[in-house]
Design a protein around this motif. Sequence first.
Motif, PDB file in Angstrom:
ATOM      1  N   ASP A 119      18.990  12.618  -8.875  1.00 28.83           N
ATOM      2  CA  ASP A 119      18.452  12.721 -10.137  1.00 28.83           C
ATOM      3  C   ASP A 119      18.723  10.824  -9.970  1.00 28.83           C
ATOM      4  OD1 ASP A 119      18.837  14.541 -12.000  1.00 28.83           O
ATOM      5  OD2 ASP A 119      21.710  14.421 -11.438  1.00 28.83           O
ATOM      6  N   GLU A 120      19.487  10.458  -9.089  1.00 25.41           N
ATOM      7  CA  GLU A 120      19.585   8.946  -8.860  1.00 25.41           C
ATOM      8  C   GLU A 120      18.059   8.570  -8.669  1.00 25.41           C
ATOM      9  OE1 GLU A 120      21.311   7.009  -8.225  1.00 25.41           O
ATOM     10  OE2 GLU A 120      20.586   4.551  -6.815  1.00 25.41           O
ATOM     11  N   PHE A 121      16.833   9.933  -7.463  1.00 27.13           N
ATOM     12  CA  PHE A 121      15.463   8.889  -7.413  1.00 27.13           C
ATOM     13  C   PHE A 121      14.778   9.445  -8.315  1.00 27.13           C
ATOM     14  CE2 PHE A 121      17.729   8.590  -3.025  1.00 27.13           C
ATOM     15  CZ  PHE A 121      17.766   7.536  -2.582  1.00 27.13           C
ATOM     16  N   GLY A 122      14.893  10.182  -8.805  1.00 21.98           N
ATOM     17  CA  GLY A 122      14.053  10.611 -10.116  1.00 21.98           C
ATOM     18  C   GLY A 122      13.432  11.679  -9.769  1.00 21.98           C
ATOM     19  N   LEU A 134      11.278   8.758  -3.428  1.00 23.64           N
ATOM     20  CA  LEU A 134      12.306   7.710  -2.183  1.00 23.64           C
ATOM     21  C   LEU A 134      11.733   6.614  -1.875  1.00 23.64           C
ATOM     22  CD1 LEU A 134      13.241  11.742   0.126  1.00 23.64           C
ATOM     23  CD2 LEU A 134      15.039  10.194  -1.184  1.00 23.64           C
ATOM     24  N   THR A 135      10.061   7.027  -1.871  1.00 19.08           N
ATOM     25  CA  THR A 135       9.589   6.266  -1.144  1.00 19.08           C
ATOM     26  C   THR A 135       9.171   4.626  -1.576  1.00 19.08           C
ATOM     27  OG1 THR A 135       7.908   7.234   0.044  1.00 19.08           O
ATOM     28  CG2 THR A 135       7.094   5.056  -0.406  1.00 19.08           C
ATOM     29  N   ASN A 136       9.620   4.923  -2.962  1.00 17.01           N
ATOM     30  CA  ASN A 136       8.435   3.890  -4.899  1.00 17.01           C
ATOM     31  C   ASN A 136      10.117   3.194  -4.316  1.00 17.01           C
ATOM     32  OD1 ASN A 136       8.084   3.010  -6.417  1.00 17.01           O
ATOM     33  ND2 ASN A 136       8.112   4.610  -7.851  1.00 17.01           N
ATOM     34  N   LYS A 137      11.364   3.987  -4.537  1.00 16.04           N
ATOM     35  CA  LYS A 137      12.471   3.648  -5.426  1.00 16.04           C
ATOM     36  C   LYS A 137      13.643   2.713  -3.656  1.00 16.04           C
ATOM     37  CE  LYS A 137      14.185   5.339  -8.613  1.00 16.04           C
ATOM     38  NZ  LYS A 137      14.903   5.043  -9.838  1.00 16.04           N
ATOM     39  N   ALA A 138      12.485   3.298  -2.973  1.00 17.11           N
ATOM     40  CA  ALA A 138      13.650   1.813  -1.324  1.00 17.11           C
ATOM     41  C   ALA A 138      12.257   1.123  -1.622  1.00 17.11           C
ATOM     42  CB  ALA A 138      12.872   3.538  -0.088  1.00 17.11           C
ATOM     43  N   ILE A 139      11.198   0.877  -1.800  1.00 19.67           N
ATOM     44  CA  ILE A 139      10.821  -0.567  -1.637  1.00 19.67           C
ATOM     45  C   ILE A 139      10.515  -0.987  -3.248  1.00 19.67           C
ATOM     46  CG2 ILE A 139       8.764  -1.207  -2.345  1.00 19.67           C
ATOM     47  CD1 ILE A 139       7.075   1.214   0.034  1.00 19.67           C
ATOM     48  N   LYS A 140      11.219  -0.495  -4.332  1.00 19.00           N
ATOM     49  CA  LYS A 140      11.345  -1.103  -4.807  1.00 19.00           C
ATOM     50  C   LYS A 140      12.663  -2.011  -4.901  1.00 19.00           C
ATOM     51  CE  LYS A 140       7.767  -0.643  -8.962  1.00 19.00           C
ATOM     52  NZ  LYS A 140       7.663   0.901  -8.422  1.00 19.00           N
ATOM     53  N   LEU A 178      14.562   7.112   4.707  1.00 12.55           N
ATOM     54  CA  LEU A 178      14.647   6.625   3.129  1.00 12.55           C
ATOM     55  C   LEU A 178      15.366   6.215   2.439  1.00 12.55           C
ATOM     56  CD1 LEU A 178      10.550   8.192   2.497  1.00 12.55           C
ATOM     57  CD2 LEU A 178      11.658   5.562   3.138  1.00 12.55           C
ATOM     58  N   CYS A 179      16.712   7.178   2.412  1.00 12.58           N
ATOM     59  CA  CYS A 179      17.775   7.224   1.934  1.00 12.58           C
ATOM     60  C   CYS A 179      18.512   5.871   2.401  1.00 12.58           C
ATOM     61  CB  CYS A 179      18.499   8.382   1.997  1.00 12.58           C
ATOM     62  SG  CYS A 179      19.490   9.249   0.641  1.00 12.58           S
ATOM     63  N   ALA A 180      18.949   6.072   3.875  1.00  9.60           N
ATOM     64  CA  ALA A 180      19.619   4.837   4.061  1.00  9.60           C
ATOM     65  C   ALA A 180      18.792   3.541   3.992  1.00  9.60           C
ATOM     66  CB  ALA A 180      19.771   5.408   5.169  1.00  9.60           C
ATOM     67  N   GLY A 181      17.507   3.712   3.983  1.00  9.56           N
ATOM     68  CA  GLY A 181      17.318   2.003   3.684  1.00  9.56           C
ATOM     69  C   GLY A 181      16.839   1.739   2.171  1.00  9.56           C
ATOM     70  N   SER A 184       0.588  -1.208  -0.112  1.00 17.90           N
ATOM     71  CA  SER A 184       0.222   0.293   0.034  1.00 17.90           C
ATOM     72  C   SER A 184       0.588   1.033  -0.277  1.00 17.90           C
ATOM     73  CB  SER A 184      -0.829  -0.005   0.946  1.00 17.90           C
ATOM     74  OG  SER A 184       0.071   0.026   2.481  1.00 17.90           O
ATOM     75  N   LEU A 185       2.342   1.354   1.044  1.00 15.96           N
ATOM     76  CA  LEU A 185       2.855   2.760   0.726  1.00 15.96           C
ATOM     77  C   LEU A 185       3.367   2.646  -1.015  1.00 15.96           C
ATOM     78  CD1 LEU A 185       4.242   1.241   3.979  1.00 15.96           C
ATOM     79  CD2 LEU A 185       3.095   3.418   3.210  1.00 15.96           C
ATOM     80  N   GLU A 186       4.011   2.146  -1.268  1.00 12.32           N
ATOM     81  CA  GLU A 186       4.504   1.558  -3.116  1.00 12.32           C
ATOM     82  C   GLU A 186       3.318   1.856  -3.577  1.00 12.32           C
ATOM     83  OE1 GLU A 186       5.744  -1.924  -4.009  1.00 12.32           O
ATOM     84  OE2 GLU A 186       5.933  -1.253  -6.661  1.00 12.32           O
ATOM     85  N   THR A 187       2.668   1.600  -3.492  1.00 14.59           N
ATOM     86  CA  THR A 187       0.976   2.253  -4.360  1.00 14.59           C
ATOM     87  C   THR A 187       1.496   4.154  -4.296  1.00 14.59           C
ATOM     88  OG1 THR A 187      -0.101  -0.002  -4.691  1.00 14.59           O
ATOM     89  CG2 THR A 187      -1.442   2.066  -4.970  1.00 14.59           C
ATOM     90  N   THR A 188       1.081   3.365  -3.288  1.00 13.97           N
ATOM     91  CA  THR A 188       0.385   5.582  -2.703  1.00 13.97           C
ATOM     92  C   THR A 188       1.935   6.358  -3.383  1.00 13.97           C
ATOM     93  OG1 THR A 188       0.002   4.945  -1.046  1.00 13.97           O
ATOM     94  CG2 THR A 188       0.570   7.138  -1.494  1.00 13.97           C
ATOM     95  N   ALA A 189       2.858   5.683  -3.198  1.00 10.33           N
ATOM     96  CA  ALA A 189       3.708   6.749  -4.068  1.00 10.33           C
ATOM     97  C   ALA A 189       4.269   6.903  -5.745  1.00 10.33           C
ATOM     98  CB  ALA A 189       5.436   5.537  -3.430  1.00 10.33           C
ATOM     99  N   CYS A 190       3.929   5.410  -5.897  1.00 10.43           N
ATOM    100  CA  CYS A 190       3.476   5.491  -7.551  1.00 10.43           C
ATOM    101  C   CYS A 190       2.592   6.193  -7.746  1.00 10.43           C
ATOM    102  CB  CYS A 190       3.100   3.904  -7.580  1.00 10.43           C
ATOM    103  SG  CYS A 190       5.079   3.021  -7.998  1.00 10.43           S
TER     104      CYS A 190
END
Lengths: 256, 256, 256, 256, 256, 256, 256, 256
Positions: free
Chosen positions: F84-87, F109-115, F37-40, E102-108
């Motif tokens: 740039d790294e995080f788009g 930040l969220t999207n990249k970290a989860i992916k 988020l960045c560290a993660g 759900s967190l990735e969904t929100t971010a996307c």
Amino acid sequence: MIEETVISKAIIESYIKDLLASVESDVIIGGAGPSGLCAGYYLAQKGFRTLLFERGLKLGGGLPGGGIMFNRIVVQDAAKSMLDEFGISYQEYQPGYYVANSLETTACLTNKAIKAGLRIYNLISIEDVIVREKSVNGVVINWSSVELAKLHIDPLSFKSKIVIDATGHPCEIARIVERKSGGKLLTPSGKIEGEKSMWAEVAEQLTMENTKEVFPNLYVTGMAANAVFGGPRMGPIFGGMLLSGKKVAEIVIDKL
Amino acid sequence: MIEETVISKAIIESYIKDLLASVESDVIIGGAGPSGLCAGYYLAQKGFRTLLFERGLKLGGGLPGGGIMFNRIVVQDAAKSMLDEFGISYQEYQPGYYVANSLETTACLTNKAIKAGLRIYNLISIEDVIVREKSVNGVVINWSSVELAKLHIDPLSFKSKIVIDATGHPCEIARIVERKSGGKLLTPSGKIEGEKSMWAEVAEQLTMENTKEVFPNLYVTGMAANAVFGGPRMGPIFGGMLLSGKKVAEIVIDKL
Amino acid sequence: MIEETVISKAIIESYIKDLLASVESDVIIGGAGPSGLCAGYYLAQKGFRTLLFERGLKLGGGLPGGGIMFNRIVVQDAAKSMLDEFGISYQEYQPGYYVANSLETTACLTNKAIKAGLRIYNLISIEDVIVREKSVNGVVINWSSVELAKLHIDPLSFKSKIVIDATGHPCEIARIVERKSGGKLLTPSGKIEGEKSMWAEVAEQLTMENTKEVFPNLYVTGMAANAVFGGPRMGPIFGGMLLSGKKVAEIVIDKL
Amino acid sequence: MIEETVISKAIIESYIKDLLASVESDVIIGGAGPSGLCAGYYLAQKGFRTLLFERGLKLGGGLPGGGIMFNRIVVQDAAKSMLDEFGISYQEYQPGYYVANSLETTACLTNKAIKAGLRIYNLISIEDVIVREKSVNGVVINWSSVELAKLHIDPLSFKSKIVIDATGHPCEIARIVERKSGGKLLTPSGKIEGEKSMWAEVAEQLTMENTKEVFPNLYVTGMAANAVFGGPRMGPIFGGMLLSGKKVAEIVIDKL
Amino acid sequence: MIEETVISKAIIESYIKDLLASVESDVIIGGAGPSGLCAGYYLAQKGFRTLLFERGLKLGGGLPGGGIMFNRIVVQDAAKSMLDEFGISYQEYQPGYYVANSLETTACLTNKAIKAGLRIYNLISIEDVIVREKSVNGVVINWSSVELAKLHIDPLSFKSKIVIDATGHPCEIARIVERKSGGKLLTPSGKIEGEKSMWAEVAEQLTMENTKEVFPNLYVTGMAANAVFGGPRMGPIFGGMLLSGKKVAEIVIDKL
Amino acid sequence: MIEETVISKAIIESYIKDLLASVESDVIIGGAGPSGLCAGYYLAQKGFRTLLFERGLKLGGGLPGGGIMFNRIVVQDAAKSMLDEFGISYQEYQPGYYVANSLETTACLTNKAIKAGLRIYNLISIEDVIVREKSVNGVVINWSSVELAKLHIDPLSFKSKIVIDATGHPCEIARIVERKSGGKLLTPSGKIEGEKSMWAEVAEQLTMENTKEVFPNLYVTGMAANAVFGGPRMGPIFGGMLLSGKKVAEIVIDKL
Amino acid sequence: MIEETVISKAIIESYIKDLLASVESDVIIGGAGPSGLCAGYYLAQKGFRTLLFERGLKLGGGLPGGGIMFNRIVVQDAAKSMLDEFGISYQEYQPGYYVANSLETTACLTNKAIKAGLRIYNLISIEDVIVREKSVNGVVINWSSVELAKLHIDPLSFKSKIVIDATGHPCEIARIVERKSGGKLLTPSGKIEGEKSMWAEVAEQLTMENTKEVFPNLYVTGMAANAVFGGPRMGPIFGGMLLSGKKVAEIVIDKL
Amino acid sequence: MIEETVISKAIIESYIKDLLASVESDVIIGGAGPSGLCAGYYLAQKGFRTLLFERGLKLGGGLPGGGIMFNRIVVQDAAKSMLDEFGISYQEYQPGYYVANSLETTACLTNKAIKAGLRIYNLISIEDVIVREKSVNGVVINWSSVELAKLHIDPLSFKSKIVIDATGHPCEIARIVERKSGGKLLTPSGKIEGEKSMWAEVAEQLTMENTKEVFPNLYVTGMAANAVFGGPRMGPIFGGMLLSGKKVAEIVIDKL
């Protein structure tokens, strides 16, 4: 014919006339619990101009709640004569222990004190004291509703020769003096000692010893006396509070 | 020697003995404002077993606050004799208008009522009434601290022949009956009419007319009477409340 | 030499003397937003004994917050002359739109109104109105801190020939009259119609039409006028409020 | 024709243009009580770019409440000329004591200060200060609604050569510096000394002495001065605050 | 070298420039839950000037909480392609049921919508709508912190051709229109019908039917659609919300 | 056909399977602001089993609020490559200062970290740490709703080799260790030093130096680093937080 | 050797395994007061898959508080055998009246019900019901801490053949159905009738009659039965609640 | 026939008879969590007059919430026999770890303890202790609703030979003694040491060592023992609490 505006004027005029006459007095008492009312009664009876400021809407402090909401109080032998003095009914529970109705007790103390001449102002809190050369010379008051409503409103000053702290456990006036005068109270540590755990027998006795001056012109009575000088908590027995109220009146009368 | 456990036992035993004797009574009054205390005084004086339940810790309702926190009240000519009956001091402000101290007034009403035999239980709220075949037969009570603390605790029942609603503006007991009995009150609309805007002259008069039965065995007095029957708001004049309290006592005495 | 007790006496005496003189007056205004202050200015300027009761500690209603906390207001052409009347600085943003500082605007309205003779009592709320034979004859007031502190204290009555509701959206005085007089207001439905959604152009115009009597001797002005008579919400433009305040003053002056 | 979007744009543009021009300034004052407004007036009058940030929606601090909600203030002889400077009406109560309306006083101070060029931003709280090599170089601000709403939002920085703490008793800016700079204030203890009990005579005098620099580039005025340097509480007399505001302006002007 | 004042100016200028450009737009969406973000994405992608106002600090509505705080959501077959469109990862749980974080969904959803050109203003609440001749023409907004802080501050107006209510269960914008326009919504009863109990299968289907115009120029989407037109509550399955967001965008694009 | 029970099972099973696999891990991060988020992101990218616990429902810490609710952030040259790294999109405001949308930044930040494989558990608070022989070995967690609802519920333990405190100003994890381990942190005083006043230039630099181990196996990053080691407050510039998050990841990777 | 992670896994796995097995069941009971626990005991004893969801942390409803905080309950003759069935101690107060300890009673009901196979989930609130073609098919649940913490998190669905409302006075499940299904309950008015005033004798009898189906597949028991069908309030006597719980179990067993 | 007044009398009489008999006892336990109930069970079983005062309405402390609201607990080998003693069901999760239902566990502990003769008074808080010559001689109690309702009501005293603090983390009784007796506890520092971070293995062991006398006649057990003597926090494993409760009972039995 009843006219609303006459009622408004009657209330405003009679209250304010009284209030203006109180801006300077002999003694100001803080707190309308049993010891405060008792002290006020004896002082007013002797003709001293005495005021009592009470934060709450109603009088009696914790007295009306009796013990754990059971509206009875117990008075020991030593204070039995004070029940008679105030016209309070009682019954003997066991030799030396007298039970009274806590609501009747509150009413009798109030009635007698006002009839003796004590001027009681309820709904007023004491925010600060007036000091002169390291002695207390009166109090700084405000409506307690201002405090409850979290409003920022300036107070007014009322002068007196003596101030008595009868605010119970919180010993609010002594605490103001401790915080705002650098902490040199007339206690062993120079600070508020704090009430100790319950020991009824000893507490009743120490309350009387602790009923005295805690800073030049500032006296403590009742539970405030034990809180300031570190006496033990009193049991739910009210004799000590009445006797302490009487004693502080006697000490102050001597001084005035 | 003072023993804490004797004090605990004395308070528990004397209060509970009194409480158990009150489970059944002649009259239960809700609310310790001026009309409730006044009604209780006249009923107890005549020997009826009368109880008064008050939600608050202390008595007097709004009386101790006087008008806008100026602790004075005004009483008109018609009620002057009641000040004398209760031993309340007063001063004439203007012909027909007498000013008294609101704190002394509260104390005198309380003191006289308890000495006359009224049993007052403070810190108790009335949650419901007992009904039998469409008439009120008592009340269902709880500690008001339970309500304040938002606890879910079951109440207990106290029976009586008559119940008097002296709870002021909120007319709480009449409101319970309206909500839980289908709304057939003895008012023009069968419902609580609601207080009208202020008209002191008319209010004082209508309060007396509205002091009556509102449901079989349930009576209203004081501000509750005007709230239930739609009379105008009284000015800050307390004569009507005292007279209404006296009147409801007389009506109930006739019925019992 | 500065003596605290002289200060106490000076404040109490000067305020109470003023308050007692206000127990009876020509006009009472409720609410110190722009339309209330404006109405008070024009009425006092003509010599009518005019009071304004404001619930808050400070004046101006929502005016000082400008739009979304940006402390600017906009005034249209029609009201430009009123900015001059009150000595308020402004800048032209675009033809017909003038921007002023919302804090300066509040200060100028207040200053001019008080200097014109308007008696403003802040920290006071209007709890009820006085009625006589279905017309308003004054208001019933209390300290607003009493309400904020949830205390139960009786109010006092202040009589006047006319009452103006300038309390904005909540139209508090009209609402009291609606609730306590059976709802027969001089509106299409006999009740408060409620403000409609925003339409700045139409709102400015309707505000002027809605500035009128809503119950015998009770007038509405500013946002309260649209709330009572169902006009649309005004945009964050203050001309209409100033003009409405001026208009209600003119209507009332005609009547007195 | 009135168009809502023009109003929106006018308010946003005029406020933001002003705000952007304030990101760098000569002096930033915290707190819009009497001493802050007074200091701002004298500084702006001399042409210094001066800002004032006020946490509340409205101005005046505790001034509008007068003494215990009686909206009057007293000014002593020494400050009488300042009443004239600001165009405030007053009456002599007794030789050397002048009574003014607290609401008119607030309005006059505000009006004069803004007209002199002071930029006041209400609804803004000061969260932190900017420091460089142990001296204050500006403040870090946020909407006070963010704080009230308990939101976690980052602030923005506004630079200035001088910062004046006029936040009254809480002396908020000095407290930030004490907490975040290791406590080396220019006070006897290096820390905030705390206000002492009331002594009006001495307080008025000490306030003037305590109006000075408390940390490089940070000055205190009014009640904040006594709170920081341990002077006694002032009585409800406003002369000292006005004089202190004027004095801090003079000191800062000398330095700039 | 990093200069605080440059940062302040950069943030103020870039935000306000954007805000001023938004005072007039094509579409305003209220609420940044899944259907609001989805609608905003498709509208902005087609080049329409589209704004989204969100009351909260952060986006996603109830989406980030998944089901009972377990941060997963389920999407059915029909909406699987939308997960691909937004770049959301998923796993098949059972044929026809896909689980996503759900967190990735929100971010996307957020990332894609902003990159497509959607202007999102968080921390803003919609207080009212602008109406002209019985159609919606924009919204009246304020900082939501003003509401949370219980401040009384006037709002500003933002115009648009279309308004979309994506506020979920509370359907806040439709509710404002119902209350302030006399209640003539394009629903069977002319009022908000209210959400029915859960029936996932039927809910997903009805949500699509209920995604439509509810008042001239006002559309509803997602849970607000079912709340307004009386559809059943959706299960914790998010396909319907995404599809509804896409559908409302298509309908609005057709109309513009 | 959509079946509610399948949805329930899918959410419970997929979340719990993930949670059980997280009971033991390499790194646990506390706080989902920019540095956490960045560290993660960097840790997960390298294949370390990394968890992030966030107390709130939504991610980003104070980032989405930009500066004073204006949703923009500024990044300096040194951190431009990370945008740039995080788009993340950005615009140059002035040489060396880049402005980005705070909502898009949070989403990227969220999207990249989860992916990258970071397991984020929102709505969870860290109540305590696990210790073994004076080193941190994991955390003790609970639902943050339990804390908000003031319920008394026992927590569960999650072990990890390293713990990173990314909780910002409050530096909650370091504070727990300070309180529960006798205060021997790897800081000059052995205690939390506390953040100093703002100095953006110096803060950005010191944040990097302060990003390090504060207790065996416990590291600090972002604002928590400055709070623990006494660096100055950062301006509303986010480069330092991103760089600090990257740096702590690099240090931890070296150690593992 | 005790390992924290094993404990974490043991708790998570054993609870979730149980929870997943409960997603579909025969009977769901809402509320763990005496009638709910009693119903659950008899249903589970017969082998029906039965769940009980309780909003609170602890079980027993108002039972543990006895009457006015005196932890005793009274049971009449008719229900005496149920005390024996659950192993509850009691004493005869007067013929036909048995007194038991309210804490022991709660413990015995809980213990027996769980041992009989009832699955109790505490800390869970029922937000909605699942409906199919106008009959109840399960419930929609969430953590009650989510509600207490005012978070906005989606719920999950649990299906069952029958739902029993044992939530006491508030009759929460029946109220949801009334609100969300158009109000056609199987009561005289089609709506919730509301509890009447106390009449113990009649209440005990009517409770049994009111224990029945109130909507297809939804049954009511205990105080909820009287609240829904308009029976009088029970006295603080618990026999009726136990008997009603037993009766609803018998009715449901017949139907399944 | 059921009579409400008989029920009222039965509850009042049976509770008060029990309460009066408890005014003097052998042991008073504070707190009804697992260790308090366990200690009470073993003491009462041996025939000692033992009371337990619990602040809450319901029993079990944090036990019913299991771990993070998942209502299961884990018990290690050493305490397995105690599950059998109390009749609690369990399953082996892995050798040496047994899982039990937290609600059944609470019920079994309660049931067995009361049947063994323990007198439990719920809804009561311990405000103070009775002291004699530096040893504890009982407790001072009040209704906890008085505290929750912020009423000021005096307490009552209950004497006992021994007092056991089983109040968990807050170790409330030890804290009262520390504050009111000058801080000379039988701990290394003479003060409360405070709980350390989690280390399950060591915690279980130290809990047993820390279960001892902390002031003459005052003992600590369970989490209070570790909080007072500075042991590490226990994991969510309940064996230690049960064993500690048993051990404190054995120590006290030896002493009596």
